[in-house]
Design a protein around this motif. Structure first.
Motif, PDB file in Angstrom:
ATOM      1  N   ILE A 176      71.566  65.931  60.865  1.00  0.00           N
ATOM      2  CA  ILE A 176      70.111  65.869  60.007  1.00  0.00           C
ATOM      3  C   ILE A 176      70.587  64.289  59.193  1.00  0.00           C
ATOM      4  O   ILE A 176      71.257  64.325  59.055  1.00  0.00           O
ATOM      5  N   LYS A 177      69.302  63.851  58.601  1.00  0.00           N
ATOM      6  CA  LYS A 177      68.982  62.921  57.787  1.00  0.00           C
ATOM      7  C   LYS A 177      68.016  62.974  57.410  1.00  0.00           C
ATOM      8  O   LYS A 177      66.571  63.565  57.226  1.00  0.00           O
ATOM      9  N   MET A 178      67.259  62.566  56.087  1.00  0.00           N
ATOM     10  CA  MET A 178      66.107  62.228  55.282  1.00  0.00           C
ATOM     11  C   MET A 178      66.085  60.891  55.569  1.00  0.00           C
ATOM     12  O   MET A 178      66.047  60.513  55.222  1.00  0.00           O
ATOM     13  N   HIS A 179      64.197  61.096  55.664  1.00  0.00           N
ATOM     14  CA  HIS A 179      63.018  59.601  55.785  1.00  0.00           C
ATOM     15  C   HIS A 179      63.565  59.503  54.289  1.00  0.00           C
ATOM     16  O   HIS A 179      63.714  59.794  53.651  1.00  0.00           O
ATOM     17  N   ASP A 180      63.568  57.989  54.667  1.00  0.00           N
ATOM     18  CA  ASP A 180      63.911  57.215  52.614  1.00  0.00           C
ATOM     19  C   ASP A 180      62.581  57.656  52.135  1.00  0.00           C
ATOM     20  O   ASP A 180      63.153  58.008  51.049  1.00  0.00           O
ATOM     21  N   LEU A 181      61.601  58.267  52.201  1.00  0.00           N
ATOM     22  CA  LEU A 181      60.818  58.541  50.886  1.00  0.00           C
ATOM     23  C   LEU A 181      61.034  60.131  50.465  1.00  0.00           C
ATOM     24  O   LEU A 181      61.225  60.661  49.896  1.00  0.00           O
ATOM     25  N   VAL A 182      61.465  60.779  51.464  1.00  0.00           N
ATOM     26  CA  VAL A 182      62.006  62.133  51.224  1.00  0.00           C
ATOM     27  C   VAL A 182      63.195  61.954  50.352  1.00  0.00           C
ATOM     28  O   VAL A 182      64.000  62.610  49.568  1.00  0.00           O
ATOM     29  N   HIS A 183      64.352  61.502  51.334  1.00  0.00           N
ATOM     30  CA  HIS A 183      65.426  61.061  50.348  1.00  0.00           C
ATOM     31  C   HIS A 183      64.884  60.464  48.688  1.00  0.00           C
ATOM     32  O   HIS A 183      65.567  61.130  47.522  1.00  0.00           O
ATOM     33  N   ASP A 184      63.991  59.438  48.584  1.00  0.00           N
ATOM     34  CA  ASP A 184      63.618  58.976  47.364  1.00  0.00           C
ATOM     35  C   ASP A 184      63.252  60.698  46.261  1.00  0.00           C
ATOM     36  O   ASP A 184      63.406  60.365  44.881  1.00  0.00           O
ATOM     37  N   LEU A 185      62.400  61.262  46.551  1.00  0.00           N
ATOM     38  CA  LEU A 185      61.611  62.504  46.129  1.00  0.00           C
ATOM     39  C   LEU A 185      63.064  63.066  45.638  1.00  0.00           C
ATOM     40  O   LEU A 185      62.940  63.569  44.792  1.00  0.00           O
ATOM     41  N   ALA A 186      64.269  63.489  46.548  1.00  0.00           N
ATOM     42  CA  ALA A 186      65.601  64.311  45.928  1.00  0.00           C
ATOM     43  C   ALA A 186      65.631  63.599  45.095  1.00  0.00           C
ATOM     44  O   ALA A 186      66.346  64.251  43.919  1.00  0.00           O
ATOM     45  N   PHE A 217      63.861  67.316  56.445  1.00  0.00           N
ATOM     46  CA  PHE A 217      65.268  67.477  57.527  1.00  0.00           C
ATOM     47  C   PHE A 217      64.467  66.343  58.480  1.00  0.00           C
ATOM     48  O   PHE A 217      63.684  67.291  58.988  1.00  0.00           O
ATOM     49  N   ILE A 218      65.001  65.439  59.304  1.00  0.00           N
ATOM     50  CA  ILE A 218      65.297  65.310  60.265  1.00  0.00           C
ATOM     51  C   ILE A 218      66.745  64.605  61.544  1.00  0.00           C
ATOM     52  O   ILE A 218      67.321  64.870  60.927  1.00  0.00           O
ATOM     53  N   GLU A 219      66.163  65.674  62.236  1.00  0.00           N
ATOM     54  CA  GLU A 219      67.133  66.105  63.972  1.00  0.00           C
ATOM     55  C   GLU A 219      67.937  64.894  64.445  1.00  0.00           C
ATOM     56  O   GLU A 219      66.527  64.550  64.924  1.00  0.00           O
ATOM     57  N   ASN A 220      68.739  65.036  64.226  1.00  0.00           N
ATOM     58  CA  ASN A 220      68.920  63.439  64.619  1.00  0.00           C
ATOM     59  C   ASN A 220      69.031  63.657  66.522  1.00  0.00           C
ATOM     60  O   ASN A 220      70.264  65.253  66.599  1.00  0.00           O
ATOM     61  N   MET A 221      68.163  63.820  67.841  1.00  0.00           N
ATOM     62  CA  MET A 221      68.331  64.260  68.640  1.00  0.00           C
ATOM     63  C   MET A 221      69.284  63.801  69.909  1.00  0.00           C
ATOM     64  O   MET A 221      69.153  64.652  70.650  1.00  0.00           O
ATOM     65  N   LYS A 222      69.836  62.556  69.825  1.00  0.00           N
ATOM     66  CA  LYS A 222      70.646  61.936  70.567  1.00  0.00           C
ATOM     67  C   LYS A 222      72.098  62.747  70.387  1.00  0.00           C
ATOM     68  O   LYS A 222      72.654  62.629  71.901  1.00  0.00           O
ATOM     69  N   ARG A 223      72.589  63.904  69.417  1.00  0.00           N
ATOM     70  CA  ARG A 223      73.324  64.035  69.401  1.00  0.00           C
ATOM     71  C   ARG A 223      73.802  65.567  70.589  1.00  0.00           C
ATOM     72  O   ARG A 223      72.751  66.718  70.303  1.00  0.00           O
ATOM     73  N   ARG A 224      74.743  65.778  71.522  1.00  0.00           N
ATOM     74  CA  ARG A 224      74.894  67.216  71.418  1.00  0.00           C
ATOM     75  C   ARG A 224      75.834  68.153  71.749  1.00  0.00           C
ATOM     76  O   ARG A 224      75.966  68.947  71.504  1.00  0.00           O
ATOM     77  N   ALA A 225      77.021  67.500  71.215  1.00  0.00           N
ATOM     78  CA  ALA A 225      77.725  68.424  70.803  1.00  0.00           C
ATOM     79  C   ALA A 225      77.743  68.573  69.203  1.00  0.00           C
ATOM     80  O   ALA A 225      77.823  70.273  69.208  1.00  0.00           O
ATOM     81  N   TRP A 226      77.300  68.361  68.676  1.00  0.00           N
ATOM     82  CA  TRP A 226      76.572  69.257  67.015  1.00  0.00           C
ATOM     83  C   TRP A 226      75.736  68.704  66.545  1.00  0.00           C
ATOM     84  O   TRP A 226      75.205  67.460  67.351  1.00  0.00           O
ATOM     85  N   ARG A 227      75.247  69.561  66.265  1.00  0.00           N
ATOM     86  CA  ARG A 227      73.522  68.815  65.191  1.00  0.00           C
ATOM     87  C   ARG A 227      74.079  68.143  63.986  1.00  0.00           C
ATOM     88  O   ARG A 227      74.764  67.677  62.820  1.00  0.00           O
ATOM     89  N   GLN A 235      69.439  78.593  58.365  1.00  0.00           N
ATOM     90  CA  GLN A 235      68.467  79.011  58.127  1.00  0.00           C
ATOM     91  C   GLN A 235      68.144  78.581  57.223  1.00  0.00           C
ATOM     92  O   GLN A 235      67.051  78.121  57.362  1.00  0.00           O
ATOM     93  N   TYR A 236      68.916  78.203  56.309  1.00  0.00           N
ATOM     94  CA  TYR A 236      68.169  76.404  55.474  1.00  0.00           C
ATOM     95  C   TYR A 236      67.866  75.265  55.579  1.00  0.00           C
ATOM     96  O   TYR A 236      66.955  75.468  55.699  1.00  0.00           O
ATOM     97  N   VAL A 237      68.642  75.177  56.930  1.00  0.00           N
ATOM     98  CA  VAL A 237      68.699  73.953  57.257  1.00  0.00           C
ATOM     99  C   VAL A 237      67.247  74.247  57.956  1.00  0.00           C
ATOM    100  O   VAL A 237      66.353  72.943  58.219  1.00  0.00           O
ATOM    101  N   ASP A 238      67.794  75.382  59.155  1.00  0.00           N
ATOM    102  CA  ASP A 238      65.908  75.621  59.627  1.00  0.00           C
ATOM    103  C   ASP A 238      64.447  74.731  59.208  1.00  0.00           C
ATOM    104  O   ASP A 238      63.518  74.246  59.546  1.00  0.00           O
ATOM    105  N   GLU A 239      64.693  75.545  58.519  1.00  0.00           N
ATOM    106  CA  GLU A 239      63.472  75.819  56.979  1.00  0.00           C
ATOM    107  C   GLU A 239      62.630  74.356  56.148  1.00  0.00           C
ATOM    108  O   GLU A 239      61.849  74.090  56.940  1.00  0.00           O
TER     109      GLU A 239
END
Length: 1110
Positions: A492-502, A480-490, A469-473
């Protein structure tokens, strides 16, 4: 600016102090008074902690106090963890009476020493905590003052509200987005009688407000709506305030009502029966109640009224009843450069070529976010030297946040400020992953769990669900950005600017260490670290590890050693970890060059998470058995052959991953002692059966046995009543026992690729919690009728069940079904009343039945999305039936295939006319991206296709059609793929096919297959003929004698045409940039074609013999 978030850690401490085992052990050891005192002091501090955290941005002394408090909380956690570990070892004694407990404790060697040590350490924690608690008085902290302070903070960051006015000359790359939003607003079809809500969702700084301003100003929008209003909502979604702002926007004058009644009457008078557009810009509130109140007031508007919302949160968009969600994408690199260039090289600023070159590299840092491009451009406008520009190019953006001219991170930080303390901690933790690192969602949740970041729920959700639920929020907030190409498992990654914020808010608490970069060392204050040793030897990490005594998470990403010396260093690093970094909660060593673990690893008594996947480990490390706090153990992709009985000692283990351990053929009976086990993954292992003790795993929720040598359903599974996910995909099981009906909590059942499974038991209908069933590529011949009683089922996957000929009679009773995949089955029709499945979104195939019991009318009420193939259209005789399908209203269908499924030469004039009339009334929505037409017997295409009404088409396939004339497909501006196959009446591709100048501007792939009558392929004299074409297929076109171009852009060619045609083309220099050619058998024969291709092979051309196509 680094921030201190201590709330979640102190909450975790309080939970530990309140635990039953620790409380009872404290009584036995005499530490109860000190622990209760610690609990009381923590409670008083927690009351004011949210106020302190919200005010720290502008108060350095307060931030320093919070840092001191958090450091102390970490130390307290370590002490309590030692205490709890000792208590856990005594747990059997604690279950007895008090005298027995005391005896059990006194039987432990050195118990007096331990008692004194614990008492001393807890007293020291209390002394330090008392000092910190006394300091808080000087900050005048208030209880429960979070919201007021947050509002003040946000108002200080947001300089002013937005308005509808914009200079379009300053906007780049949003033309297509603007058109899409305008089309959504002008679309008369809204879902139901309520006002249509269009929401633009995206990351802060992406240009949502700018896009809304462009749309608001559009002439078509002005003409469509009688009233237009713009309101900047921001954080204050207060009804009175919003009504005032709406009234002032619609009247253009000040509005000062005396009471709420007057406000409502005035608003109704302005909007009643008038079609209006209301822009609600920058919405943050997640209050359903407030939105419902406002929507009720706006309901007086005329038909076709729309609300345009901009927000960073998909959750907000959902709460506001969005009918059309528009996710705003990033700008292209070129458009981002134009934004940057306008600021950096403003009027009067010299365009130094060197600065331009550096600037183009800097723009790559922006990641397609226009606000970042503006901010960096504005920052660099005042830097005249190359060294100043290079300093920005080579720095991390988060380090620029203190520069007064750089405002991107403060703008993004609003998203962070709206997070709860738990989410803030989880978000900043992700800054330890390098940029562009793709994070497995399940791994991330387990990491958060190991670090104690997950807040237990008052309801029924377990910690794994809370983590998801935290991930979804964070996804909903665009962090977060979800990798929609993956089928078997989920992933995510961060946009570079969001990573800079973190990175900015995490400070030195989270670190990425790469000895080959500028980040060579680890701060002594770091708690969470990611080591990258891909380019430098492991020895570079040794010194940092000796100093990293406070680390709680260590991720060591290491390349394979090249020599014995590096192997020796690898072992030294392992010893350094176990001797110096012994407060670790998380240790990840995937791909690490280890064959065993040193015995000193037993010192890592705090360890919760251990990842040894992809290592050359060939036996289970015996030191692991002493790690009693371990919750997650990952040994996947190792060479271990057996698991020792001692694994039963890991009483807290909740996740065990043994996937791809191909040498592992069995599990010990002691596996049944793992009472806390929730998940076990055995996929692709050598497991042939499960021990009978497996049935003792009463809390097990997830079991993956996919692609194992299992040939029968393990009977011990039937007693796992808490099991939620069972994966038997790819096994050789031949039947499912009736006892599967005992798994009352099962929600996901995967039986895909079970090639020996032909039926399901009727007891499957007892699984009332079942949400998903996957039977794809199995030998299922029929489904039991009892499956229709699964009222909660939302996904039924039957793809490629090629023996399945019919669906259960009452499948329409599964009223919560969202996805029904029947692609690749032998179904001859769809069951009647399928239209009753009002929630159905995915139905890739619809088959018109021979009778009228299941007609296209069933499609009318379905809100389908994705792909739709309508088969057996030759059975349709009524135009009313076609119109009732409402294809033109299905805006979420992206791929539409229409098939008449009969031999074209068997149709008479009546059938031809009928097909043309049916096709004319099958016009899809303009959002369609791909159109496939098969076996169409009409002599002409419908007007909507000939007139190119589907302007968004990117892919078109016309196969086995009897048309005489093709549409002007060259004028489809977004067309990237075109396949023309078996069109026997098409003799030429002429100017009508191109439709005018600049045809096929973005076409990348063109296939001409089995065009038996095609004689002429014209070039209409364009300077650049098919300028973007890369792949060309010319197969079985026997009458084609000349090619229209030399095709300079083509790099891959499939060709099986007349040998003379190919020879003539090659002799004239055709295909000069060809990289690969699939060629017919005539290449084998000696001749001129063979000689030319052989010569080109010397320049790198790859030649492949073309197999005959069926």
């Amino acid at each position: 600016m680094a921030e201190v978030v201590a709330t979640s850690l102190l909450r975790f401490l309080s939970d530990q102090l309140a635990s039953k085992v620790l409380s009872e052990f404290a009584l036995v050891t005499g530490a109860d008074d000190e622990l209760r005192k610690l609990e009381r002091t923590l409670s008083t501090i927690q009351d004011v902690l949210e106020d302190a955290e919200s005010r720290q941005v502008k108060d350095r002394a307060l931030r320093s106090w919070l840092r001191k408090l958090k450091d102390l909380a970490y130390d307290a956690d370590d002490v309590l963890d030692d205490f709890a570990t000792k208590a856990m070892k005594l747990k059997p004694g604690i279950q007895a009476g008090k005298k027995e407990k005391v005896r059990a404790f006194l039987s432990i060697p050195k118990n007096i020493v331990f008692r004194r040590e614990i008492s001393k350490r807890v007293k020291e924690i209390n002394r330090r905590l008392d000092e910190v608690a006394e300091e808080r008085s000087k900050f005048l902290l208030k209880e429960g003052a979070l919201m007021g302070n947050r509002s003040k903070l946000e108002s200080s960051l947001v300089t002013e509200g937005t308005g509808p006015f914009i200079n379009e000359s300053e906007v780049y790359g949003r033309k297509e987005d603007k058109e899409n939003i305008v089309n959504l607003l002008l679309n008369p079809f809204t879902h139901g009688p309520e006002i249509g809500v269009v929401s633009i969702v995206g990351l802060g700084g992406l240009g949502k407000t700018t896009l809304a301003q462009l749309v608001y100003k559009d002439e078509r929008v002005r003409d469509r709506f009688e009233k237009r209003m713009w309101v900047c909502v921001s954080d204050e979604f207060e009804i009175r305030r919003l009504i005032v702002l709406i009234m002032e926007s619609v009247t253009g004058s000040e509005f000062r009502p005396t009471n709420m009644d007057m406000m409502q009457v005035s608003l109704t008078k302005q909007l009643e029966e008038k079609r209006f557009l209301l822009v609600l810009d920058d919405v943050w509130s997640e209050s359903q109640e407030k939105w419902d109140r406002l929507r009720t007031l706006l309901a007086v508007g005329g038909e076709g009224s729309k609300i345009l919302v901009t927000t960073r949160s998909e959750r907000v968009a959902s709460i506001m009843g969005t009918t059309s969600l528009y996710k705003l994408s990033n700008l292209s690199l070129n458009d981002c450069w134009l934004v940057f260039e306008r600021r950096a090289f403003a009027m009067g600023v010299e365009r130094n070529p060197n600065l331009v070159e550096i600037g183009r590299e800097i723009v790559k840092k922006c990641g397609g976010v226009p606000l970042a491009a503006k901010a960096l451009g504005s920052l660099l406008r005042f830097k005249k030297t190359e060294s100043g520009w290079l300093a920005i190019k080579d720095s991390d953006l988060w380090k620029l946040s203190c520069d007064e001219n750089y405002d991107i991170l403060p703008a993004l930080k609003l998203s962070y400020d709206h997070l709860s303390s738990c989410l803030k901690q989880c978000f900043t933790y992700c800054s330890i992953f390098p940029k562009d690192y793709e994070i497995d969602v399940n791994i991330l949740v387990n990491l958060w769990h190991a670090e104690g970041f997950l807040k237990p729920s008052d309801g029924q959700m377990d910690l794994q669900q809370i983590g998801l639920q935290y991930v979804d929020e964070l996804l909903e907030r665009s962090l977060f950005i979800e990798n929609m190409k993956r089928r078997a498992w989920r992933e995510i990654k961060m946009h570079d600017l969001v990573h800079d914020l973190a990175r900015s808010v995490a400070g030195d608490e989270c670190s990425i260490v790469d000895p080959s970069s500028s980040n060579k060392t680890l701060s002594q204050n770091s708690r969470y670290a990611f080591f990258i040793c891909n380019k430098e030897p492991l020895s570079a990490a040794l010194q940092s590890l000796h100093d990293a005594k406070k680390l709680r998470t260590l991720y060591l990403h290491e390349k394979s050693p090249k020599n014995k010396e590096e192997e020796k260093r690898a072992n030294e690093v392992l010893h350094a970890i176990s001797s110096s970094v012994n407060l670790l909660r998380v240790l990840r060593l995937p791909t690490y060059p280890l064959k065993t673990l040193p015995d000193s690893f037993k010192k890592l008594k705090h360890l919760r998470y251990l990842d040894l996947s992809f290592t050359p480990l060939d036996s289970f490390p015996l030191c692991i058995k002493t790690l009693h706090n371990l919750k997650t153990l990952n040994l996947s992709f190792t060479n271990i052959e057996s698991i020792p009985d001692s694994i039963g000692n890991l009483c807290n283990l909740s996740t065990l991953d043994l996937g791809y351990c191909s040498h592992l053929s069995s599990l010990p009976s002691s596996i049944g002692q793992l009472k806390s086990l929730l998940e076990i993954d055995l996929t692709h292992s050598g497991i042939k059966s499960l021990p009978d003790s497996f049935k003792k795993l009463k809390h097990l929720r997830y079991l993956n046995l996919s692609c194992t040598p299992l040939d029968s359903f393990p009977p011990c599974i039937n007693t796992l009543h808490n099991l939620k996910t069972l994966n038997l995909s790819g096994t050789k099981i031949e039947s499912i026992p009736d006892s599967i009906g005992n798994l009352c909590n099962l929600s996901t059942l995967d039986l895909s690729y079970c090639l020996c499974l032909s039926s399901l038991p009727s007891s499957i209908g007892q699984l009332k919690s079942l949400l998903e069933i996957d039977l794809s590529s199995s030998l299922i011949k029929s489904l039991p009728e009892s499956i229709c009683g699964l009222s909660n089922l939302h996904t039924l996957t039957l793809r490629d069940c090629y023996l399945l000929q019919e669906l259960p009679l009452n499948i329409c009773n599964i009223n919560r079904l969202f996805h029904l995949d029947i692609h690749g089955t032998q179904l001859t029709c769809i069951r009647r009343r399928l239209g009753k499945l009002s929630n159905l979104q995915t139905l890739p195939v619809f088959i018109r039945s021979q009778e009228k019991d299941c007609s296209l009318v069933e499609l009318g009420s379905l809100k389908l999305e994705g792909e739709l193939l309508i088969k057996a259209l030759q059975r349709v005789t009524s135009v009313d039936e076609v119109k009732a399908a409402h294809l033109n209203e299905k805006c979420d269908i992206r791929v539409l295939s229409l098939s008449w499924e009969s031999s074209p030469d068997k149709f008479d004039c009546v059938n031809i006319y009928q097909a043309e009339y049916v096709f004319q009334n099958l016009q899809p929505h303009n959002n369609l991206k791909e159109l496939k037409i098969q076996c169409y017997v009409g002599r002409c295409f419908p007007h909507w296709f000939m007139n190119l009404s589907l302007s968004n088409l990117a892919r078109v396939t016309l196969s086995r059609c009897m048309c005489e004339k093709l549409p002007a497909l060259g004028q489809l501006r977004q067309l990237e793929y075109l396949r023309l196959a078996q069109l026997p009446l098409v003799k030429q591709l002429d100017s009508d096919f191109y439709g005018g100048p600049n045809s096929f501007p973005v076409l990348k792939e063109l296939e001409l297959y089995d065009m038996t009558e095609l004689e002429e392929w014209c070039n209409v004299g364009e300077e650049q003929f098919l300028p973007c074409l890369h792949n060309l297929s010319l197969l079985d076109c026997p009458k084609l004698t000349e090619l229209p171009s030399d095709f300079p852009s083509v790099t891959t060619l499939w060709i099986n045409v007349d040998e003379k045609l190919l020879l003539l083309s090659l002799q004239n220099g055709a295909f000069p940039n060809l990289k690969k050619i699939w060629v017919g058998k005539f290449y084998e024969a000696e001749g001129q074609v063979h000689e030319i291709l052989t010569e080109r092979r010397k320049s790198g051309l790859e030649i492949v013999e073309l197999n005959p196509f069926s």
